[in-house]
Design a protein around this motif. Structure first.
Motif, PDB file in Angstrom:
ATOM      1  N   THR A  55      -3.809  -6.682  -1.692  1.00 24.78           N
ATOM      2  CA  THR A  55      -4.618  -7.775  -1.138  1.00 24.78           C
ATOM      3  C   THR A  55      -3.900  -9.111  -1.294  1.00 24.78           C
ATOM      4  OG1 THR A  55      -6.608  -6.535  -1.694  1.00 24.78           O
ATOM      5  CG2 THR A  55      -6.908  -8.867  -1.224  1.00 24.78           C
TER       6      THR A  55
ATOM      7  N   THR B 265      -1.038  -1.653  -6.635  1.00 24.46           N
ATOM      8  CA  THR B 265      -2.487  -1.654  -6.858  1.00 24.46           C
ATOM      9  C   THR B 265      -3.192  -2.309  -5.670  1.00 24.46           C
ATOM     10  OG1 THR B 265      -2.573  -3.844  -7.879  1.00 24.46           O
ATOM     11  CG2 THR B 265      -2.130  -1.976  -9.348  1.00 24.46           C
ATOM     12  N   LYS B 266      -4.495  -2.061  -5.590  1.00 24.59           N
ATOM     13  CA  LYS B 266      -5.299  -2.630  -4.508  1.00 24.59           C
ATOM     14  C   LYS B 266      -5.263  -4.160  -4.578  1.00 24.59           C
ATOM     15  CE  LYS B 266      -9.669  -1.698  -2.234  1.00 24.59           C
ATOM     16  NZ  LYS B 266     -10.981  -1.033  -2.295  1.00 24.59           N
TER      17      LYS B 266
ATOM     18  N   TYR C 193       0.828  -1.213   0.000  1.00 27.79           N
ATOM     19  CA  TYR C 193       0.000   0.000   0.000  1.00 27.79           C
ATOM     20  C   TYR C 193       0.863   1.265   0.000  1.00 27.79           C
ATOM     21  CZ  TYR C 193      -2.994   3.672   1.983  1.00 27.79           C
ATOM     22  OH  TYR C 193      -3.640   4.858   2.228  1.00 27.79           O
TER      23      TYR C 193
END
Length: 329
Positions: A200, A195-196, A190
């Motif tokens: 994750t 990227t998200k 993060y």
């Protein structure tokens, strides 16, 4: 992994991670060296005792996926996770009444339980201050992580009760150990601008490596040769702590299972009882079943890594996972 160089399979990556860990060490020292000396002395007692810095390494590796690997924010995030890890060690030592930790006297045996708890609290204060320099998303993520850590510690303290002992054990290590390594993966990604989806994935990878780490530790405690591992086999059994291979053996419909059910009714005092228990465990399929769980988590790491870009950090994460598993011998 030693305190020093970690070989991640790529010279430039090794250099970046080593520089990042050194920056974490400096920040950890500076941030804990604040306020009244009687507080800082105690807050630094365990953080300066070293440790593998596994969590900051995870954060730094995860930061390789963004535009700013190893940036100041990534170093702060890695330091936050390490501070909280050390704070939980102080608190764990009080609950376990441990007298050694990281090769030095544990804080509670050196001073007393109240001081050890307060030293852990001081580290949480330092971690909060660092998070305030990052952003509120980090604070929110961290509040969830910390709640999970507390839940795991409390779940372990209260015991399985009516719950399935194996599910209970898995929940405890997920909450107590895996969650913080998952957090390191997430925050590193993060704060580097990954990227998200990548953040994750790195959270999942960190959590799975954390599960492997703990299950392997528990297998080593029972099945390793003390000359090789430096641990006395059966330490957990002596304390009445039944880990995954033991729980699998206990539910087995076999002579070994039956013998263990008769023997393991609480902590084992006599050396002969510990020896007998270890013999029965070797005759059971507890080790195989625990290793099957390790493999399940290694498969999760492989699957998540296959969706990440093909960069040195991805190979490093895969080898970190297999290295962690290979300690079983």
């Amino acid at each position: 992994m030693s305190n020093h160089a970690v070989d991640l399979g790529d010279d430039q990556l090794n250099d970046r991670i080593a520089a990042g860990v050194a920056a974490v060490e400096r920040l950890l020292h500076d941030e804990t060296n604040r306020g009244a000396s009687f507080v800082s002395d105690k807050a630094q007692h365990l953080s300066e005792a070293g440790g593998k810095r596994f969590r900051p390494i995870m954060a730094l590796l995860a930061s390789e996926y963004g535009q700013t690997p190893g940036s100041e924010s990534v170093v702060k995030a890695g330091t936050v996770v390490e501070m909280v890890h050390v704070a939980t060690l102080y608190h764990d030592d009080v609950m376990d009444e441990a007298d050694r930790r990281r090769g030095v006297e544990s804080a509670n045996s050196r001073w007393n339980n109240s001081v050890a708890i307060l030293a852990g609290d001081a580290l949480l204060a330092h971690a909060s201050r660092l998070m305030s320099q990052l952003d509120t998303h980090t604070v929110e993520h961290f509040a969830e992580t910390f709640e999970e850590l507390v839940t795991g510690q409390m779940r372990e303290t209260i015991g399985a009760g009516e719950a399935n002992p194996i599910e209970h054990y898995m929940a405890v290590i997920k909450e107590k150990t895996a969650v913080l390594i998952a957090s390191a993966g997430y925050l590193g990604a993060y704060h580097s601008g990954a990227t998200k989806e990548q953040a994750t994935a790195l959270r999942t990878i960190g959590g799975a490596i954390g599960m492997v780490f703990q299950i392997v530790d528990d297998i080593i405690d029972i099945f390793s040769d003390s000359q090789e591992s430096g641990k006395t086999p059966g330490t957990d059994l002596r304390e009445g702590v039944f880990t995954l291979p033991v729980l699998y053996a206990l539910e087995e419909d076999s002579e070994a299972g039956e013998g263990l059910r008769g023997l393991l009714t609480g902590p084992l005092g006599a050396d002969a009882d510990v020896e007998r228990a270890l013999e029965l465990l070797r005759a059971s399929n507890g080790r195989e079943r625990a290793l099957a769980d390790v493999q399940r988590y290694l498969d999760i790491v492989s699957a998540e890594c296959s969706a990440l870009p093909d960069i040195p950090a991805t190979h490093a994460l895969l080898s970190l996972a297999s290295y962690t598993a290979a300690r079983v011998g």
